[in-house]
Design a protein around this motif. Structure first.
Motif, PDB file in Angstrom:
ATOM      1  N   PHE A   7       0.834  -1.203   0.000  1.00  0.00           N
ATOM      2  CA  PHE A   7       0.000   0.000   0.000  1.00  0.00           C
ATOM      3  C   PHE A   7       0.870   1.255   0.000  1.00  0.00           C
ATOM      4  CE2 PHE A   7      -2.033   3.344   2.545  1.00  0.00           C
ATOM      5  CZ  PHE A   7      -3.190   3.551   1.816  1.00  0.00           C
ATOM      6  N   TYR A   8       1.853   1.311   0.890  1.00  0.00           N
ATOM      7  CA  TYR A   8       2.737   2.466   0.945  1.00  0.00           C
ATOM      8  C   TYR A   8       3.637   2.539  -0.282  1.00  0.00           C
ATOM      9  CZ  TYR A   8       1.507   4.010   5.620  1.00  0.00           C
ATOM     10  OH  TYR A   8       0.836   4.516   6.698  1.00  0.00           O
ATOM     11  N   ALA A   9       4.043   1.397  -0.817  1.00  0.00           N
ATOM     12  CA  ALA A   9       4.881   1.408  -2.018  1.00  0.00           C
ATOM     13  C   ALA A   9       4.130   1.989  -3.206  1.00  0.00           C
ATOM     14  CB  ALA A   9       5.360  -0.007  -2.328  1.00  0.00           C
ATOM     15  N   SER A  10       2.845   1.682  -3.324  1.00  0.00           N
ATOM     16  CA  SER A  10       2.045   2.220  -4.425  1.00  0.00           C
ATOM     17  C   SER A  10       1.874   3.731  -4.296  1.00  0.00           C
ATOM     18  CB  SER A  10       0.675   1.530  -4.455  1.00  0.00           C
ATOM     19  OG  SER A  10      -0.114   2.028  -5.512  1.00  0.00           O
ATOM     20  N   LEU A  11       1.605   4.217  -3.092  1.00  0.00           N
ATOM     21  CA  LEU A  11       1.464   5.658  -2.894  1.00  0.00           C
ATOM     22  C   LEU A  11       2.787   6.379  -3.109  1.00  0.00           C
ATOM     23  CD1 LEU A  11      -0.903   5.875   0.213  1.00  0.00           C
ATOM     24  CD2 LEU A  11      -1.481   6.150  -2.196  1.00  0.00           C
ATOM     25  N   LYS A  12       3.871   5.780  -2.669  1.00  0.00           N
ATOM     26  CA  LYS A  12       5.188   6.420  -2.852  1.00  0.00           C
ATOM     27  C   LYS A  12       5.543   6.494  -4.331  1.00  0.00           C
ATOM     28  CE  LYS A  12       9.819   6.411  -0.865  1.00  0.00           C
ATOM     29  NZ  LYS A  12       9.598   7.696  -0.183  1.00  0.00           N
ATOM     30  N   GLN A  13       5.181   5.470  -5.082  1.00  0.00           N
ATOM     31  CA  GLN A  13       5.407   5.491  -6.521  1.00  0.00           C
ATOM     32  C   GLN A  13       4.582   6.596  -7.172  1.00  0.00           C
ATOM     33  OE1 GLN A  13       4.267   1.879  -8.454  1.00  0.00           O
ATOM     34  NE2 GLN A  13       4.757   2.614 -10.497  1.00  0.00           N
ATOM     35  N   PHE A  14       3.358   6.796  -6.719  1.00  0.00           N
ATOM     36  CA  PHE A  14       2.508   7.844  -7.256  1.00  0.00           C
ATOM     37  C   PHE A  14       3.102   9.232  -7.002  1.00  0.00           C
ATOM     38  CE2 PHE A  14      -1.194  10.687  -6.153  1.00  0.00           C
ATOM     39  CZ  PHE A  14      -1.515  10.995  -7.460  1.00  0.00           C
ATOM     40  N   ILE A  15       3.642   9.434  -5.800  1.00  0.00           N
ATOM     41  CA  ILE A  15       4.233  10.737  -5.470  1.00  0.00           C
ATOM     42  C   ILE A  15       5.516  10.961  -6.263  1.00  0.00           C
ATOM     43  CG2 ILE A  15       5.247  12.117  -3.635  1.00  0.00           C
ATOM     44  CD1 ILE A  15       2.238  11.881  -3.434  1.00  0.00           C
ATOM     45  N   SER A  16       6.354   9.946  -6.360  1.00  0.00           N
ATOM     46  CA  SER A  16       7.677  10.113  -6.973  1.00  0.00           C
ATOM     47  C   SER A  16       7.608  10.212  -8.489  1.00  0.00           C
ATOM     48  CB  SER A  16       8.591   8.950  -6.567  1.00  0.00           C
ATOM     49  OG  SER A  16       8.729   8.878  -5.161  1.00  0.00           O
ATOM     50  N   LEU A  17       6.742   9.424  -9.127  1.00  0.00           N
ATOM     51  CA  LEU A  17       6.740   9.337 -10.583  1.00  0.00           C
ATOM     52  C   LEU A  17       5.681  10.192 -11.257  1.00  0.00           C
ATOM     53  CD1 LEU A  17       7.311   5.489 -11.048  1.00  0.00           C
ATOM     54  CD2 LEU A  17       9.002   7.328 -10.900  1.00  0.00           C
ATOM     55  N   THR A  18       4.675  10.658 -10.506  1.00  0.00           N
ATOM     56  CA  THR A  18       3.598  11.425 -11.134  1.00  0.00           C
ATOM     57  C   THR A  18       3.485  12.826 -10.555  1.00  0.00           C
ATOM     58  OG1 THR A  18       2.335   9.412 -11.583  1.00  0.00           O
ATOM     59  CG2 THR A  18       1.132  11.482 -11.612  1.00  0.00           C
ATOM     60  N   VAL A  19       3.330  12.931  -9.233  1.00  0.00           N
ATOM     61  CA  VAL A  19       3.042  14.223  -8.629  1.00  0.00           C
ATOM     62  C   VAL A  19       4.271  15.122  -8.618  1.00  0.00           C
ATOM     63  CG1 VAL A  19       2.249  15.381  -6.537  1.00  0.00           C
ATOM     64  CG2 VAL A  19       1.208  13.234  -7.247  1.00  0.00           C
ATOM     65  N   GLN A  20       5.391  14.607  -8.140  1.00  0.00           N
ATOM     66  CA  GLN A  20       6.575  15.457  -7.999  1.00  0.00           C
ATOM     67  C   GLN A  20       7.095  15.995  -9.329  1.00  0.00           C
ATOM     68  OE1 GLN A  20       7.687  16.508  -4.942  1.00  0.00           O
ATOM     69  NE2 GLN A  20       8.784  17.923  -6.291  1.00  0.00           N
ATOM     70  N   PRO A  21       7.124  15.211 -10.434  1.00  0.00           N
ATOM     71  CA  PRO A  21       7.521  15.810 -11.714  1.00  0.00           C
ATOM     72  C   PRO A  21       6.635  16.976 -12.145  1.00  0.00           C
ATOM     73  CG  PRO A  21       7.660  13.431 -11.862  1.00  0.00           C
ATOM     74  CD  PRO A  21       7.003  13.744 -10.553  1.00  0.00           C
ATOM     75  N   VAL A  22       5.342  16.897 -11.875  1.00  0.00           N
ATOM     76  CA  VAL A  22       4.450  18.014 -12.204  1.00  0.00           C
ATOM     77  C   VAL A  22       4.812  19.240 -11.371  1.00  0.00           C
ATOM     78  CG1 VAL A  22       2.056  18.797 -12.240  1.00  0.00           C
ATOM     79  CG2 VAL A  22       2.601  16.462 -12.898  1.00  0.00           C
ATOM     80  N   LEU A  23       5.039  19.040 -10.087  1.00  0.00           N
ATOM     81  CA  LEU A  23       5.398  20.152  -9.213  1.00  0.00           C
ATOM     82  C   LEU A  23       6.762  20.724  -9.572  1.00  0.00           C
ATOM     83  CD1 LEU A  23       4.175  18.759  -5.775  1.00  0.00           C
ATOM     84  CD2 LEU A  23       2.952  20.226  -7.384  1.00  0.00           C
ATOM     85  N   ASP A  24       7.688  19.887  -9.983  1.00  0.00           N
ATOM     86  CA  ASP A  24       9.003  20.381 -10.408  1.00  0.00           C
ATOM     87  C   ASP A  24       8.885  21.269 -11.640  1.00  0.00           C
ATOM     88  OD1 ASP A  24      10.303  19.133  -8.347  1.00  0.00           O
ATOM     89  OD2 ASP A  24      10.855  17.349  -9.506  1.00  0.00           O
ATOM     90  N   LEU A  25       8.013  20.886 -12.554  1.00  0.00           N
ATOM     91  CA  LEU A  25       7.814  21.709 -13.747  1.00  0.00           C
ATOM     92  C   LEU A  25       7.261  23.079 -13.390  1.00  0.00           C
ATOM     93  CD1 LEU A  25       7.768  21.939 -16.856  1.00  0.00           C
ATOM     94  CD2 LEU A  25       5.465  20.951 -16.800  1.00  0.00           C
ATOM     95  N   LEU A  26       6.285  23.129 -12.507  1.00  0.00           N
ATOM     96  CA  LEU A  26       5.728  24.412 -12.087  1.00  0.00           C
ATOM     97  C   LEU A  26       6.746  25.247 -11.320  1.00  0.00           C
ATOM     98  CD1 LEU A  26       2.171  23.284 -10.903  1.00  0.00           C
ATOM     99  CD2 LEU A  26       2.869  24.079 -13.164  1.00  0.00           C
ATOM    100  N   ALA A  27       7.518  24.600 -10.448  1.00  0.00           N
ATOM    101  CA  ALA A  27       8.502  25.325  -9.657  1.00  0.00           C
ATOM    102  C   ALA A  27       9.627  25.893 -10.531  1.00  0.00           C
ATOM    103  CB  ALA A  27       9.089  24.408  -8.580  1.00  0.00           C
ATOM    104  N   GLU A  28      10.066  25.126 -11.515  1.00  0.00           N
ATOM    105  CA  GLU A  28      11.119  25.617 -12.407  1.00  0.00           C
ATOM    106  C   GLU A  28      10.637  26.816 -13.210  1.00  0.00           C
ATOM    107  OE1 GLU A  28      14.182  24.815 -12.663  1.00  0.00           O
ATOM    108  OE2 GLU A  28      14.285  23.032 -11.387  1.00  0.00           O
ATOM    109  N   ASP A  29       9.388  26.772 -13.674  1.00  0.00           N
ATOM    110  CA  ASP A  29       8.860  27.909 -14.429  1.00  0.00           C
ATOM    111  C   ASP A  29       8.720  29.142 -13.544  1.00  0.00           C
ATOM    112  OD1 ASP A  29       8.816  26.526 -16.736  1.00  0.00           O
ATOM    113  OD2 ASP A  29       6.654  26.449 -16.987  1.00  0.00           O
TER     114      ASP A  29
END
Length: 484
Positions: A351-373
């Motif tokens: 359960f935690y591995a699935s959520l951690k994968q969601f944060i690392s591979l989906t959510v954080q790249p989106v936030l990195d793109l917004l933060a860099e801009d």
């Protein structure tokens, strides 16, 4: 003599050629939309809504910080990420800033922090991030209007829905072009409400007008062919989404319009009832046996045959296709079933591995793109060498964290204040031992009985004693023990 390189250099220095080249190669330049962004925005329903909303909720509760990297430059961010990836605690900024020389977050009263926290009078920073991710995932393009004051400094920020923004090509008045906000998107009559619209109605006041590109911050998922438009997951998986919508429409039409009787009652060959008699018998049958409270009740009729109807293979295909398209749409946005609210079976660690994968591979790249801009377009207005970072809430397995902490304590590589920060406790400071290394607690050894003398070994000679004297001493000690 004509020199082509000199001619090219002169044309490059001219404003017309520079604008044309920037328009052709710049990813943020306005141009005709490649896909129908209004239709993409209208797909915010069903499993598309579930997937995008899961990402937006994580972006909404993310933490935002601004750092002054004037000391060590760009090495600060790489150092923080390196430490965070090695430790797994996600606290490298507060824990290691004093040791590695990394910059500390700017205070909340800083101008850049204030506008990130309150981008406009009608939105909070959380709602603003939610809306940015929403537009980015639906249309592949997010347009932010950075409203400047008379000195050109951004004082308010608004997200313009991509579907209501029309690109305007460069012209003599607008060398870089701009975007027009369609007036038909407003729910109000601007002429009537123009006198009452204040700062909260800033976006309403520009409806139908052109906003120059210099005031716009455009973030896109890059399109493989068109640099002036973005490629959204909704556009990439349009057929999957359309198939899911058609299945939902077919299921609804079958339930709403199709006949769905539970049983069929046929009359005998000798019976020839009229239409009125059949309708009266059907009404009486429904009144007596209809409803959820009569489920499972035995039915006796005067007919010769009672046939029970079950689900047809076509109806069962609806259920199978529904699950398959659900998984396809969730995978299109990179959202696992657990993050979408679907309780998949599995262990606690999975359960935690699935959520951690969601944060690392989906959510954080989106936030990195917004933060860099934001770092590229917004931060330079408030100072030099400012870096904006948006970090998603970390999801860690508590059992794994405890094992890591136990290992660090045994290795004596973690300090008291570092351990207290992980536990959510305030630091003690150097005077109270906060900089001391946490040492493992050693268990006290239980008290043992005095060693029993082994009489089978040969006695050792004392200095200045002969062998006969040593044997005499040992015999005396044995006699004393026996008497006791």
């Amino acid at each position: 003599m004509w020199n082509p390189f000199k001619k090219l250099a002169s044309r490059f220095k001219s404003q017309r050629f520079a604008v044309a080249l920037r328009t052709a190669l710049g990813a943020g330049q306005p141009g005709s939309w490649y896909s129908d962004h209004r239709q993409e925005s209208e797909q915010f329903s069903g499993w598309t809504f579930v997937a995008i909303r899961a990402i937006c909720l994580q972006a909404m509760q993310a933490s935002v910080a601004v750092y002054d990297d004037s000391v060590n430059g760009s090495r600060q961010k790489q150092l923080r990420r390196h430490l965070r990836s090695d430790t797994g605690y996600g606290l490298s900024r507060s824990l290691y800033a004093s040791e590695s020389g990394a910059s500390i977050p700017l205070p909340n009263d800083h101008g850049l922090c204030q506008i990130l926290k309150h981008p406009n009078p009608t939105q909070s920073g959380a709602a603003f991030r939610y809306e940015r991710v929403l537009q980015l995932q639906l249309t592949g393009t997010c347009i932010v209007w950075n409203v400047p004051n008379q000195f050109g400094k951004t004082v308010q920020r608004y997200v313009i829905p991509t579907a209501i923004a029309s690109p305007v090509p460069p012209s003599a008045d607008l060398p870089e072009g701009g975007y027009t906000v369609q007036a038909s998107s407003s729910r109000y009559d601007i002429d009537v409400y123009s006198g009452s619209l204040g700062s909260s109605g800033m976006l309403q006041q520009v409806l139908g007008k052109i906003i120059p590109l210099s005031q716009l911050q455009i973030t896109r998922w890059p399109h493989p062919l068109h640099k002036n438009d973005g490629q959204s997951p909704v556009s990439a998986g349009a057929r999957w989404i359309d198939s899911a919508n058609q299945i939902d429409a077919a299921r609804w039409a079958q339930m709403n319009n199709g006949a769905d009787p539970s049983i069929v009652v046929t009359c005998g060959k000798d019976m020839n009832p009229t239409r009125e008699e059949l309708e009266a018998a059907a009404a009486m049958f429904d009144q007596k046996y209809g409803g959820t409270e009569n489920t499972g009740k035995a039915i006796f009729t005067t007919g010769e045959q009672v046939v029970s109807l079950t689900a047809t293979p076509r109806e069962m295909d609806y259920n199978t296709s529904f699950v398959e398209l659900r998984d396809a749409i969730l995978a299109l946005h990179g959202v696992p079933g657990i993050a979408a609210g679907i309780s998949d079976g599995g262990s606690y660690a999975a359960f935690y591995a699935s959520l951690k994968q969601f944060i690392s591979l989906t959510v954080q790249p989106v936030l990195d793109l917004l933060a860099e801009d934001d770092t590229e377009y917004l931060a330079p207005q408030f100072g030099k060498n400012l870096t904006i970072e948006i970090e998603a809430t970390q999801v860690d397995d508590p059992d794994l964290l405890e094992k890591r902490l136990a290992t660090d304590i045994r290795a004596q590589i973690i300090k008291v204040d570092e351990l207290r920060a992980i536990r959510g406790l305030p630091p003690l400071g150097p005077k109270e031992g906060g900089d001391e290394i946490v040492r493992p607690v050693r268990k006290e050894q239980p008290a043992t009985d005095p060693p029993i003398e082994n009489h089978t070994t040969a006695p050792s000679l004392l200095p200045g004693k002969s062998l006969s004297e040593a044997l005499h001493l040992r015999s005396n000690s044995q006699s004393i023990n026996c008497s006791n």
